[in-house]
Design a protein around this motif. Structure first.
Motif: not given
Length: 280
Positions: A126-129, A247-253, A259-264
């Motif tokens: 359900s989530r992109d790699r 969690d909570g980090v969405l593409q194109d959002q 938060e200031t950095e992308i989490r994986y």
């Protein structure tokens, strides 16, 4: 009395004169052994010098120069000092060539032998790699690299059943010849095709499995007398450590507030596996 004194003196003189001879006679073996050892060593040395002189005379007859004579003497001395090489136990017969290792396209992983296959995974999660993501100037999450379709080399092992007859009853795909009597298979010719389950894995470092899959595979031999074949399988694969957005980090959002950095994060993700290999 005078006669007795003269007799005593003569006896003493005789003893003194005979003492060295007695001592020499007492130990002839040790002196003789040392002398014999010296003669043997000296003879061997003279023979070596004789052989060297003969070789030098022969070299002079062939037009040798001082440089070539010196080089030949050095090589001869080196050969004389060199010890004969030890023979290995597995090289007892002369002229026997070592067995050549056959390249059969197989590899071992964890002590188990696998064949090598080419695979493609179509993601079913359900989530992109995510390979790479970034923030644009407006703070929006942009994905630069997705791995939802992944091609890779995998190790595979399969077991083929070889039913009698044609592949699914279709002409032209292959036929396994069998002799049947009273409803039972009496004999079989070498199989032209087979079908059965397979297991595939992608090895990582230190025997860690990066992905594992299973499914069904069908294989076709061009020549029934060889193990060369083309096998195609389809199945289900799981990647235990797939990288996705946190969690909570969405593409194109925009990022979550504060938060200031992308989490994986890494999670298990499944996919549809297509696999091809080339040994029956």
């Amino acid at each position: 009395m005078r006669y007795s004194a003269l007799t005593a003196l003569a006896g003493a003189a005789l003893i003194v004169t005979a003492a060295p001879a007695l001592a020499q006679t007492a130990a002839p073996s040790e002196a003789g052994r040392l002398a014999e050892q010296w003669r043997v060593a000296k003879r061997a040395e003279l023979l070596r010098r004789q052989a060297s002189l003969v070789a030098e005379i022969a070299a002079l007859d062939k037009g040798a120069t001082p440089d070539t004579l010196a080089a030949a003497a050095a090589q001869e001395e080196k050969n004389a000092r060199a010890e004969p090489p030890e023979k290995k136990d597995d090289d007892k017969s002369e002229g026997k060539k070592p067995e050549e290792k056959k390249e059969d396209g197989k590899q071992k992983f964890g002590g188990i032998e696998f064949g090598v296959g080419v695979s493609f995974t179509a993601d079913l999660g359900s989530r992109d790699r995510i390979g790479e993501a970034m923030l644009d100037p407006n703070g929006i999450v942009r994905v630069k690299d997705e791995n939802n379709g992944r091609a890779r080399i995998m190790l595979e092992s399969h077991y083929f059943f070889t039913p009698c007859g044609r592949v699914f009853g279709i002409n032209g795909l292959g036929r396994n010849e069998c002799t049947i009597e009273n409803g039972r298979v009496k004999s079989r010719a070498p199989a032209s095709w087979g079908i059965g389950p397979f297991v595939a894995l992608q090895p990582g470092d230190e025997n860690v499995i990066e992905a594992i899959g299973m499914g069904f595979m069908i294989g076709f031999r061009k020549n029934p007398e060889t193990t060369q074949s083309f096998n195609f399988g389809i199945g289900y694969v799981v990647d235990p450590n797939t990288r996705v957005l946190g969690d909570g980090v969405l593409q194109d959002q925009p990022l979550p507030v504060g938060e200031t950095e992308i989490r994986y994060k890494e999670t298990a993700q499944s996919g549809l596996l297509f696999l091809a290999s080339f040994s029956f």
